[in-house]
Design a protein around this motif. Sequence first.
Motif, PDB file in Angstrom:
ATOM      1  N   ASP A 106       0.813  -1.229   0.000  1.00 23.11           N
ATOM      2  CA  ASP A 106       0.000   0.000   0.000  1.00 23.11           C
ATOM      3  C   ASP A 106       0.839   1.268   0.000  1.00 23.11           C
ATOM      4  O   ASP A 106       0.320   2.370   0.062  1.00 23.11           O
ATOM      5  N   GLY A 107       2.171   1.108  -0.048  1.00 23.12           N
ATOM      6  CA  GLY A 107       3.050   2.270  -0.099  1.00 23.12           C
ATOM      7  C   GLY A 107       3.381   2.872   1.248  1.00 23.12           C
ATOM      8  O   GLY A 107       4.047   3.900   1.330  1.00 23.12           O
ATOM      9  N   VAL A 108       2.922   2.227   2.328  1.00 25.99           N
ATOM     10  CA  VAL A 108       3.179   2.715   3.683  1.00 25.99           C
ATOM     11  C   VAL A 108       3.630   1.535   4.543  1.00 25.99           C
ATOM     12  O   VAL A 108       2.988   0.491   4.563  1.00 25.99           O
ATOM     13  N   LEU A 109       4.725   1.730   5.257  1.00 22.03           N
ATOM     14  CA  LEU A 109       5.230   0.716   6.176  1.00 22.03           C
ATOM     15  C   LEU A 109       4.891   1.162   7.597  1.00 22.03           C
ATOM     16  O   LEU A 109       5.390   2.181   8.068  1.00 22.03           O
ATOM     17  N   THR A 110       4.034   0.406   8.269  1.00 20.79           N
ATOM     18  CA  THR A 110       3.606   0.751   9.629  1.00 20.79           C
ATOM     19  C   THR A 110       4.501   0.062  10.663  1.00 20.79           C
ATOM     20  O   THR A 110       5.249  -0.866  10.344  1.00 20.79           O
ATOM     21  N   ALA A 111       4.381   0.513  11.906  1.00 20.99           N
ATOM     22  CA  ALA A 111       5.162  -0.077  12.999  1.00 20.99           C
ATOM     23  C   ALA A 111       4.875  -1.576  13.162  1.00 20.99           C
ATOM     24  O   ALA A 111       5.815  -2.369  13.290  1.00 20.99           O
ATOM     25  N   PRO A 112       3.604  -2.004  13.153  1.00 17.77           N
ATOM     26  CA  PRO A 112       3.350  -3.445  13.279  1.00 17.77           C
ATOM     27  C   PRO A 112       3.934  -4.247  12.104  1.00 17.77           C
ATOM     28  O   PRO A 112       4.427  -5.358  12.297  1.00 17.77           O
ATOM     29  N   GLU A 113       3.878  -3.683  10.911  1.00 20.35           N
ATOM     30  CA  GLU A 113       4.460  -4.376   9.753  1.00 20.35           C
ATOM     31  C   GLU A 113       5.976  -4.479   9.901  1.00 20.35           C
ATOM     32  O   GLU A 113       6.560  -5.529   9.623  1.00 20.35           O
ATOM     33  N   MET A 114       6.608  -3.399  10.369  1.00 23.08           N
ATOM     34  CA  MET A 114       8.055  -3.419  10.572  1.00 23.08           C
ATOM     35  C   MET A 114       8.432  -4.437  11.631  1.00 23.08           C
ATOM     36  O   MET A 114       9.411  -5.161  11.492  1.00 23.08           O
ATOM     37  N   GLU A 115       7.640  -4.517  12.681  1.00 21.55           N
ATOM     38  CA  GLU A 115       7.898  -5.491  13.740  1.00 21.55           C
ATOM     39  C   GLU A 115       7.794  -6.920  13.205  1.00 21.55           C
ATOM     40  O   GLU A 115       8.602  -7.776  13.548  1.00 21.55           O
ATOM     41  N   ARG A 116       6.810  -7.165  12.359  1.00 23.78           N
ATOM     42  CA  ARG A 116       6.655  -8.510  11.776  1.00 23.78           C
ATOM     43  C   ARG A 116       7.858  -8.855  10.898  1.00 23.78           C
ATOM     44  O   ARG A 116       8.339  -9.988  10.908  1.00 23.78           O
ATOM     45  N   ILE A 117       8.344  -7.886  10.144  1.00 26.76           N
ATOM     46  CA  ILE A 117       9.530  -8.106   9.305  1.00 26.76           C
ATOM     47  C   ILE A 117      10.734  -8.443  10.186  1.00 26.76           C
ATOM     48  O   ILE A 117      11.461  -9.409   9.924  1.00 26.76           O
ATOM     49  N   LYS A 118      10.934  -7.671  11.254  1.00 26.06           N
ATOM     50  CA  LYS A 118      12.060  -7.916  12.167  1.00 26.06           C
ATOM     51  C   LYS A 118      11.960  -9.294  12.805  1.00 26.06           C
ATOM     52  O   LYS A 118      12.964 -10.003  12.938  1.00 26.06           O
ATOM     53  N   GLN A 119      10.752  -9.663  13.215  1.00 28.29           N
ATOM     54  CA  GLN A 119      10.565 -10.972  13.831  1.00 28.29           C
ATOM     55  C   GLN A 119      10.914 -12.095  12.860  1.00 28.29           C
ATOM     56  O   GLN A 119      11.546 -13.077  13.230  1.00 28.29           O
ATOM     57  N   GLN A 120      10.490 -11.948  11.618  1.00 27.33           N
ATOM     58  CA  GLN A 120      10.784 -12.975  10.629  1.00 27.33           C
ATOM     59  C   GLN A 120      12.283 -13.046  10.344  1.00 27.33           C
ATOM     60  O   GLN A 120      12.842 -14.123  10.211  1.00 27.33           O
ATOM     61  N   LEU A 155       9.231   6.182  -2.853  1.00 25.31           N
ATOM     62  CA  LEU A 155       8.180   5.263  -3.290  1.00 25.31           C
ATOM     63  C   LEU A 155       7.483   4.581  -2.111  1.00 25.31           C
ATOM     64  O   LEU A 155       6.456   3.926  -2.305  1.00 25.31           O
ATOM     65  N   LEU A 156       8.032   4.741  -0.923  1.00 28.84           N
ATOM     66  CA  LEU A 156       7.486   4.094   0.267  1.00 28.84           C
ATOM     67  C   LEU A 156       7.612   5.055   1.436  1.00 28.84           C
ATOM     68  O   LEU A 156       8.649   5.673   1.637  1.00 28.84           O
ATOM     69  N   ASN A 157       6.531   5.193   2.190  1.00 24.63           N
ATOM     70  CA  ASN A 157       6.522   6.037   3.383  1.00 24.63           C
ATOM     71  C   ASN A 157       6.525   5.161   4.618  1.00 24.63           C
ATOM     72  O   ASN A 157       5.971   4.059   4.613  1.00 24.63           O
ATOM     73  N   ARG A 158       7.147   5.675   5.691  1.00 24.56           N
ATOM     74  CA  ARG A 158       7.139   4.979   6.968  1.00 24.56           C
ATOM     75  C   ARG A 158       6.164   5.663   7.911  1.00 24.56           C
ATOM     76  O   ARG A 158       6.171   6.879   8.037  1.00 24.56           O
ATOM     77  N   ASP A 159       5.343   4.883   8.553  1.00 24.38           N
ATOM     78  CA  ASP A 159       4.434   5.375   9.579  1.00 24.38           C
ATOM     79  C   ASP A 159       4.662   4.499  10.803  1.00 24.38           C
ATOM     80  O   ASP A 159       3.832   3.660  11.141  1.00 24.38           O
ATOM     81  N   ILE A 160       5.845   4.641  11.386  1.00 17.96           N
ATOM     82  CA  ILE A 160       6.220   3.762  12.486  1.00 17.96           C
ATOM     83  C   ILE A 160       6.150   4.478  13.833  1.00 17.96           C
ATOM     84  O   ILE A 160       6.686   4.018  14.816  1.00 17.96           O
TER      85      ILE A 160
END
Length: 79
Positions: free
Chosen positions: A32-46, A73-78
């Motif tokens: 969706d063009g936005v990286l949220t805190a929960p998504e970032m956490e899931r990436i780190k966990q993986q 091309l990508l925004n962070r909303d962490i």
Amino acid sequence: MDIQRPNAQPLSEEEQAELDHLKKIIEAAIADGVLTAPEMERIKQQMGADGKVSLEELELYRLLVQEKISQGLLNRDIG
């Protein structure tokens, strides 16, 4: 930057499967063009799921996330 690793061993099937799974998680997170805190956490966990973060995982993250952020091309909303 091209990183050369002349002594690197090919990835095992298990390592390649983990890398493919990480790629799917990242692609879903950034779709969706936005990286949220929960998504970032899931990436780190993986990335750390097996107790280590490989160079391949870091390179995949750099290509799919960091470069897109730097290109606008990508925004962070962490928050």
